[in-house]
Design a protein around this motif. Sequence first.
Motif, PDB file in Angstrom:
ATOM      1  N   LYS A 172      49.133 101.644  81.827  1.00 57.53           N
ATOM      2  CA  LYS A 172      48.592 102.426  80.716  1.00 57.53           C
ATOM      3  C   LYS A 172      49.172 101.902  79.401  1.00 57.53           C
ATOM      4  N   TYR A 173      48.297 101.700  78.420  1.00 57.95           N
ATOM      5  CA  TYR A 173      48.750 101.210  77.113  1.00 57.95           C
ATOM      6  C   TYR A 173      49.479 102.329  76.374  1.00 57.95           C
ATOM      7  N   LEU A 174      50.629 101.992  75.773  1.00 52.84           N
ATOM      8  CA  LEU A 174      51.459 103.023  75.143  1.00 52.84           C
ATOM      9  C   LEU A 174      51.287 103.094  73.628  1.00 52.84           C
ATOM     10  N   GLY A 175      50.321 102.365  73.097  1.00 49.35           N
ATOM     11  CA  GLY A 175      50.002 102.499  71.675  1.00 49.35           C
ATOM     12  C   GLY A 175      50.760 101.561  70.745  1.00 49.35           C
ATOM     13  N   GLN A 176      51.707 100.798  71.294  1.00 53.56           N
ATOM     14  CA  GLN A 176      52.499  99.893  70.449  1.00 53.56           C
ATOM     15  C   GLN A 176      52.360  98.461  70.959  1.00 53.56           C
ATOM     16  N   THR A 177      52.363  97.523  70.037  1.00 50.48           N
ATOM     17  CA  THR A 177      52.327  96.109  70.424  1.00 50.48           C
ATOM     18  C   THR A 177      53.401  95.356  69.647  1.00 50.48           C
ATOM     19  N   ALA A 178      54.174  94.568  70.380  1.00 53.79           N
ATOM     20  CA  ALA A 178      55.184  93.744  69.700  1.00 53.79           C
ATOM     21  C   ALA A 178      54.543  92.426  69.314  1.00 53.79           C
TER      22      ALA A 178
END
Length: 417
Positions: A187-193
Motif C-alpha cells: 500500500k502506498y503511504l503517500g510519501q516518495t523519497a
Amino acid sequence: MSEVKNSFKPMESKPKPILIIGAGLAGLALALSLQKLSIPCTVYEARPKDVRLGGAVMLSPNALRVLDTLGAYARIKSKGYQFETLSMETDERIPMGTYYFGSEQMYGYKGLRIYRRELVHELIAMAEEAGVHMEFEKKYKRVISESEDNIEVEFDDGTIIDAAMLIGTDGIHSQVREYLAPGSKPKYLGQTAIAGAVKTSNVSLPADYKLPVSIAGKAGVFILAPQDIDGSELLAGTQYAVPELTYAESRAISSNPEKMIEMLRRDKADWSELVQSAMENMIPQSMYIWPFYAVPKIESWVSTHSKVVIIGDAAHAIPPTIGQGANQALEEALGLSILLGKGNHVGDLEKWTEHRSERIASLMEMTRKMNNNRLPKAQRDALEESQFWKPNKERPGEEMRWLYEYDVAKELHGLGL
Ligand SMILES: Cc1cc2nc3c(=O)[nH]c(=O)nc-3n(C[C@H](O)[C@H](O)[C@H](O)COP(=O)(O)OP(=O)(O)OC[C@H]3O[C@@H](n4cnc5c(N)ncnc54)[C@H](O)[C@@H]3O)c2cc1C
C-alpha cells in the motif's frame, strides 16, 4: 517434547532441499546460515547474477550482529562508511537532537553505510564458498500442492520441484506471499523519497560540519549522509507528499535523471545555501525515486502445513524513513535458520512470526512518528508533540537500545524456542 514437523538434516540418501526464493539480503543470509547447520537448501533468483544493484543501505548494530554471526561482518566492515550518529538540526543550524545509528560502546557496533552491490556481492561469494546451490535467472511461479510431508513448486520455465519447504525471501512484490495471502498488495503511504549522490567537495559545508545530518527547513527535511569508505560522496535527498505514481509513470521518471533532479529542486528557494549547493551538484546517473510502500499486515507468514514461510520485505516491507528494512530482513534470516535447525516443531514458526510481526509493528509506529518529524514546517506546527519521534535528551542513545541490542538467538531462547 513437542512433535517435530520436519527434520532437515541430510539423513536420507538424498534429502529434499529447502527452496529459498530470492537472492536478496534475506535469502542469501538464510542460505548461508542453513548451510552452516548442514540443512540442504537451494536459492532461486529471478535476476542475473551480475545484475547492477544501485544505492547504499545503512546497517545498524542489530543486523551487524547477525552478519558477524555468519562471518560476513569482518569481510564487509572495511567496504563501507562507519559512523555512529546522525545530527538533526534546522536549516538555521539550530540543533534538534541526535539520532543514533550505532555505537560501539553502547550497542557493540557502529553503523555501516555500504553500497548494496558490495554487500550482495560478498554474501554471494560467501554462499558459493560454502557450497550453497544457487540458480540465477530462474523465477518462482506458484505452489502446486502442499501436504504435511511435501511441497511441490513450479517455476516460470516450467520446472517442477519437490521440496522440504518453500521460503519466500522475494521482496516487497513477493509472489510467494500470493500463496499465503492472495491479493495482498503493498500500500502506498503517500510519501516518495527523491535522492541521489553528490560529491562532498561540491557541497558548501561549513568547517567542522558534522555528517551525516538531517536538516529541517520550511519544505521538509533534507538528508546528507556519507556513503563510501572515505566519505567523498554523499547521499543527498528529501521526501515529499505526492500522489501515487502508476508503474509506467514511475518507470518514465526513474529513467530520466534530469526530471528527478528537477523534482528534487522543487522547493529549492526555501532551502539554505548548503542544501541548495547539494541540489545544484547532484550526479545525474545516481538519482532515484523511492515511493514508500508497506505490506499490509497479513494474517500469517506461515502456511497451514508450515511448509511455506515468508520473511523480510515479502512479509512486511517497511518504508525507508528509519532505515530498518534490510536490518529486519537479516534478523529474520538468522532467526528462521536457527528455528529450522531445531527441527520445526508444531507451532514454533507461528509463535516466532507472531513475535516478529510485533517487532515490525513497533517499527512502523516509530516510522510514522519520524515521518511527521520530516513534514514541511507548516504541517509540523499543526501536530501535537506526542506525534513526533523524540530522542532521549538525558541519556542520548538510550531510546534505541530495544532496536539495536536485539540478539536473535537470545530472543528465541526468551520465547522458549
Ligand atoms: C533505495 C533503497 C535504499 C534502502 N536503504 C535501506 C537502508 O538504508 N537500511 C535498510 O535497512 N533498508 C534499506 N532499504 C530496504 C531494503 O533494501 C530492503 O528492506 C531489503 O532489501 C529487503 O531484503 P529482502 O531480501 O527481503 O528483499 P530484496 O532485497 O528485495 O530481495 C528480493 C529478491 O527476490 C528476487 N525475486 C523477486 N521475485 C522473485 C521470483 N518470483 N523468483 C525468484 N526471485 C525473485 C528479487 O529479484 C530480489 O533479488 C532500502 C531500499 C531501497 C529501495
